[in-house]
Design an enzyme around this catalytic site. Structure first.
Site, PDB file in Angstrom:
ATOM      1  N   GLY A   1      43.879  18.726   0.161  1.00 37.53           N
ATOM      2  CA  GLY A   1      42.495  18.263   0.105  1.00 37.53           C
ATOM      3  C   GLY A   1      42.294  16.890   0.729  1.00 37.53           C
ATOM      4  O   GLY A   1      43.254  16.175   1.015  1.00 37.53           O
TER       5      GLY A   1
ATOM      6  N   TYR B   1      39.606  21.502  58.220  1.00 38.67           N
ATOM      7  CA  TYR B   1      40.578  21.076  57.216  1.00 38.67           C
ATOM      8  C   TYR B   1      41.292  19.819  57.695  1.00 38.67           C
ATOM      9  O   TYR B   1      41.929  19.817  58.753  1.00 38.67           O
ATOM     10  CB  TYR B   1      41.623  22.169  56.942  1.00 38.67           C
ATOM     11  CG  TYR B   1      42.731  21.659  56.038  1.00 38.67           C
ATOM     12  CD1 TYR B   1      42.452  21.275  54.728  1.00 38.67           C
ATOM     13  CD2 TYR B   1      44.041  21.520  56.501  1.00 38.67           C
ATOM     14  CE1 TYR B   1      43.442  20.766  53.897  1.00 38.67           C
ATOM     15  CE2 TYR B   1      45.044  21.012  55.670  1.00 38.67           C
ATOM     16  CZ  TYR B   1      44.730  20.637  54.377  1.00 38.67           C
ATOM     17  OH  TYR B   1      45.705  20.124  53.555  1.00 38.67           O
TER      18      TYR B   1
ATOM     19  N   ARG C   1      45.722  24.519  76.553  1.00 38.07           N
ATOM     20  CA  ARG C   1      45.269  25.912  76.502  1.00 38.07           C
ATOM     21  C   ARG C   1      45.467  26.475  77.894  1.00 38.07           C
ATOM     22  O   ARG C   1      45.491  25.735  78.891  1.00 38.07           O
ATOM     23  CB  ARG C   1      43.806  25.997  76.066  1.00 38.07           C
ATOM     24  CG  ARG C   1      42.862  25.297  76.996  1.00 38.07           C
ATOM     25  CD  ARG C   1      41.444  25.207  76.438  1.00 38.07           C
ATOM     26  NE  ARG C   1      40.539  24.759  77.490  1.00 38.07           N
ATOM     27  CZ  ARG C   1      39.532  23.933  77.297  1.00 38.07           C
ATOM     28  NH1 ARG C   1      39.265  23.448  76.107  1.00 38.07           N
ATOM     29  NH2 ARG C   1      38.754  23.605  78.301  1.00 38.07           N
TER      30      ARG C   1
ATOM     31  N   ARG D   1      39.092  28.415  10.486  1.00 38.51           N
ATOM     32  CA  ARG D   1      37.938  29.114  11.047  1.00 38.51           C
ATOM     33  C   ARG D   1      37.822  29.015  12.578  1.00 38.51           C
ATOM     34  O   ARG D   1      37.046  29.713  13.195  1.00 38.51           O
ATOM     35  CB  ARG D   1      36.653  28.583  10.375  1.00 38.51           C
ATOM     36  CG  ARG D   1      36.492  29.064   8.956  1.00 38.51           C
ATOM     37  CD  ARG D   1      35.431  28.269   8.218  1.00 38.51           C
ATOM     38  NE  ARG D   1      35.912  26.958   7.787  1.00 38.51           N
ATOM     39  CZ  ARG D   1      35.182  26.063   7.119  1.00 38.51           C
ATOM     40  NH1 ARG D   1      33.927  26.321   6.832  1.00 38.51           N
ATOM     41  NH2 ARG D   1      35.700  24.910   6.754  1.00 38.51           N
TER      42      ARG D   1
HETATM   43  C1  UD1 Z   1      34.226  17.949   3.890  1.00 37.28           C
HETATM   44  C2  UD1 Z   1      33.650  17.293   2.605  1.00 37.28           C
HETATM   45  C3  UD1 Z   1      32.182  17.707   2.469  1.00 37.28           C
HETATM   46  C4  UD1 Z   1      31.431  17.265   3.705  1.00 37.28           C
HETATM   47  C5  UD1 Z   1      32.081  17.792   4.991  1.00 37.28           C
HETATM   48  C6  UD1 Z   1      31.468  17.133   6.189  1.00 37.28           C
HETATM   49  C7  UD1 Z   1      35.380  17.046   0.901  1.00 37.28           C
HETATM   50  C8  UD1 Z   1      35.997  17.624  -0.316  1.00 37.28           C
HETATM   51  N1  UD1 Z   1      34.395  17.742   1.448  1.00 37.28           N
HETATM   52  O1  UD1 Z   1      34.154  19.350   3.713  1.00 37.28           O
HETATM   53  O2  UD1 Z   1      31.618  17.107   1.305  1.00 37.28           O
HETATM   54  O3  UD1 Z   1      30.092  17.705   3.602  1.00 37.28           O
HETATM   55  O4  UD1 Z   1      33.500  17.490   5.027  1.00 37.28           O
HETATM   56  O5  UD1 Z   1      31.935  17.708   7.390  1.00 37.28           O
HETATM   57  O6  UD1 Z   1      35.788  15.988   1.313  1.00 37.28           O
HETATM   58  N2  UD1 Z   1      41.780  17.487   5.923  1.00 37.28           N
HETATM   59  C9  UD1 Z   1      43.042  16.930   5.789  1.00 37.28           C
HETATM   60  N3  UD1 Z   1      43.815  17.317   4.740  1.00 37.28           N
HETATM   61  C10 UD1 Z   1      43.389  18.187   3.809  1.00 37.28           C
HETATM   62  C11 UD1 Z   1      42.099  18.733   3.926  1.00 37.28           C
HETATM   63  C12 UD1 Z   1      41.315  18.360   5.000  1.00 37.28           C
HETATM   64  O7  UD1 Z   1      43.472  16.131   6.616  1.00 37.28           O
HETATM   65  O8  UD1 Z   1      44.158  18.473   2.896  1.00 37.28           O
HETATM   66  C13 UD1 Z   1      40.963  17.087   7.064  1.00 37.28           C
HETATM   67  C14 UD1 Z   1      40.657  18.231   7.978  1.00 37.28           C
HETATM   68  O9  UD1 Z   1      41.611  18.334   9.023  1.00 37.28           O
HETATM   69  C15 UD1 Z   1      39.269  17.876   8.532  1.00 37.28           C
HETATM   70  C16 UD1 Z   1      38.681  17.007   7.442  1.00 37.28           C
HETATM   71  O10 UD1 Z   1      39.725  16.625   6.598  1.00 37.28           O
HETATM   72  O11 UD1 Z   1      39.340  17.125   9.719  1.00 37.28           O
HETATM   73  C17 UD1 Z   1      37.621  17.735   6.636  1.00 37.28           C
HETATM   74  O12 UD1 Z   1      38.186  18.886   6.062  1.00 37.28           O
HETATM   75  P1  UD1 Z   1      37.405  20.244   5.951  1.00 37.28           P
HETATM   76  O13 UD1 Z   1      38.285  21.253   5.311  1.00 37.28           O
HETATM   77  O14 UD1 Z   1      36.797  20.582   7.262  1.00 37.28           O
HETATM   78  O15 UD1 Z   1      36.292  19.800   4.885  1.00 37.28           O
HETATM   79  P2  UD1 Z   1      34.885  20.459   4.671  1.00 37.28           P
HETATM   80  O16 UD1 Z   1      35.038  21.682   3.859  1.00 37.28           O
HETATM   81  O17 UD1 Z   1      34.162  20.568   5.949  1.00 37.28           O
END
Ligand code: UD1
Ligand code: CA
Length: 451
Positions: free
Chosen positions: A76, A361, A435, A14
């Site tokens: 995830g 300067y 000068r 996003r």
């Molecule tokens: C996540 C939480 C949500 C919480 C929110 C707070 C989960 C399932 N959801 O959602 O409950 O309210 O954060 O901001 O945990 N990332 C990885 N690997 C992955 C997926 C994500 O390293 O496979 C990292 C992303 O880079 C990011 C962070 O985890 O820095 C959070 O991921 P994001 O996809 O932003 O989670 P949210 O949907 O915001």
């Protein structure tokens, strides 16, 4: 032992950016940098950053100050934590946070570790008027946290819950790793959700605690550029308030941008539209007027800076700078000096009590104390190929509109006649004049006008 796992492998779709999300700067520092700084401040020894998308940029930036775990592919937040196996055998507590939450403060991190002392898992939650896209905290009849449901998986009723998951957790480290394996991916996004650990811990009779963060903005997650601006706003305000509490007057905190790590002494006054960046240190009783920009500057007490730019340079006590001056590239101005209107200094030293008030300067010059510059002086430091230094000794007087063709040395108490182009050094106490002599032609003015 305090450890932390920072999740930073996600793509950050996003943001619509070629730059890794966690590398986007807030207050001139990548988000991940703020998080690591706060973790260190809270005494966290082991930091593991989970990288995946754009891993190289994160590694280049953080270097070997932290450990890394690679998550490939990204399945995830639960799957991300599974990659941090290097922590598996570590004693103590582990904090998990998201790399996209730059505003987290060290005090809150310490509070989270404290909250987990008598618990097995602590969820940091916040209360929002509208839970937005955050995971919802579902509490049982006894008030305990039963589980966390992602907004995308929520029923209408659950969506109405205002307590949300900040994405920050503290765990007894060994229990974390023992239970990670139990996370499945049976949800709308087919991801391994870290948040499922709440249910798993509850099922096993492990203690799950919740800590409500008082300012929900501090734990906001940045998912797009609109969030990025919100985080910037919060951090700006937060830094200003910290300085105001320490005795700094900030006339308009909405238009004053002070980077984290800047130091400012008591009774300093900052006018609207000022930016203070990097490792800047400012003394007490300093006045910084509007439209000034400071980066990595060192300003002593009782200095006044008016609409000026000071980068990688030092200013001594009781000196006044500006309006519209520019000090850069390791310039050092001593005490009781006056640098006036439209003056540029580059890589130069200016001794105690010296004055340079107008349109000048000074580049690559070493100027003694008690030296006076007239208006429009230029140190001619560059011949198109090489740069040379100019030396001006104590008490010298540099007349207006002089050019000093470097390398050249002007002796103690020497005088340069206004309008001179000085190519040869001048001895102590002598005068340099370069000068052509003036010739007056009687009546020529009138004659010319009437022609
Ligand atoms: C996540 C939480 C949500 C919480 C929110 C707070 C989960 C399932 N959801 O959602 O409950 O309210 O954060 O901001 O945990 N990332 C990885 N690997 C992955 C997926 C994500 O390293 O496979 C990292 C992303 O880079 C990011 C962070 O985890 O820095 C959070 O991921 P994001 O996809 O932003 O989670 P949210 O949907 O915001
Ligand atoms: Ca997020």
């Amino acid at each position: 032992m305090r450890s932390a796992i920072v999740l930073a492998a996600g793509k950050g779709t996003r943001m619509k950016s070629s730059l890794n999300k966690v590398m986007h700067p807030v207050s001139n520092k990548p988000m991940i940098g703020h998080i690591v700084t706060s973790l260190r401040k809270a005494g966290v020894e082991n930091i593991v950053v989970v990288v995946g998308h754009g891993a190289e940029s994160v590694k280049d930036y953080l270097g070997d100050s932290v450990q890394y775990a690679l998550q490939e592919p990204q399945l995830g937040t639960g799957h991300a934590v599974m990659q941090a196996q290097c922590l598996k055998e570590v004693e103590g507590d582990t904090l998990i946070l998201c790399g996209d939450g730059p505003c987290i403060q060290s005090e809150t991190i310490e509070a989270a570790f404290a909250a987990n002392e008598n618990s097995e898992m602590t969820v940091l939650t916040a209360v929002l008027p509208d839970g937005e896209r955050y995971g919802r905290i579902v509490r049982g009849s006894n008030g305990n946290v039963d589980r966390i449901v992602e907004a995308k998986d929520c029923t209408e009723e659950q969506l109405a819950i205002t307590e949300i998951n900040t994405g920050i957790f503290c765990f007894k480290n060994k229990l974390l790793f023992e239970n990670l394996k139990e996370i499945g991916n049976d949800n709308n996004q087919q991801e391994y959700y870290l948040t499922d650990l709440v249910e798993i811990f509850n099922r096993k009779g492990l203690l799950v605690n919740a800590m409500i963060v008082s300012d929900p903005q501090e734990t906001m997650g940045v998912n797009d550029r609109i969030d990025l601006a919100k985080a910037q706003k919060w951090m700006t305000r937060h830094e200003c308030e910290k300085h105001m509490r320490n005795g700094v007057t900030i006339i308009d905190p909405d238009t004053t941008y002070i980077d984290v790590g800047v130091e400012i002494g008591q009774d300093t006054i900052i006018y609207p539209n000022v930016m203070i960046q990097g490792e800047t240190k400012i003394g007490s009783n300093v006045t910084i007027l509007s439209n000034s920009f400071l980066r990595n500057a060192e300003i002593a007490d009782e200095v006044t800076i008016d609409s000026s730019k000071i980068v990688e340079s030092k200013v001594g006590a009781h000196t006044t700078i500006g309006p519209m001056s520019h000090l850069r590239n390791h310039t050092e101005i001593a005490e009781n000096c006056r640098i006036g209107n439209f003056v540029e200094f580059k890589n130069s030293y200016f001794g105690t009590g010296s004055k340079c008030a107008h349109l000048t300067y000074v580049g690559d010059a070493d100027v003694g104390s008690g030296v006076n510059f007239g208006c429009g002086v230029v140190t001619v430091n560059y011949d198109g190929k090489n740069k040379y230094r100019t030396t001006i000794k104590d008490g010298a007087f540099i007349g207006s509109n002089c050019n000093l063709i470097a390398p050249v040395t002007i002796g103690e108490n020497a005088l340069l006649a206004a309008g001179s182009t000085i190519t040869d050094s001048v001895e102590d106490g002598d005068m340099g004049i370069a000068r052509s002599r003036q010739e007056n032609k009687a009546g020529y003015g009138t004659k010319y006008k009437n022609k």
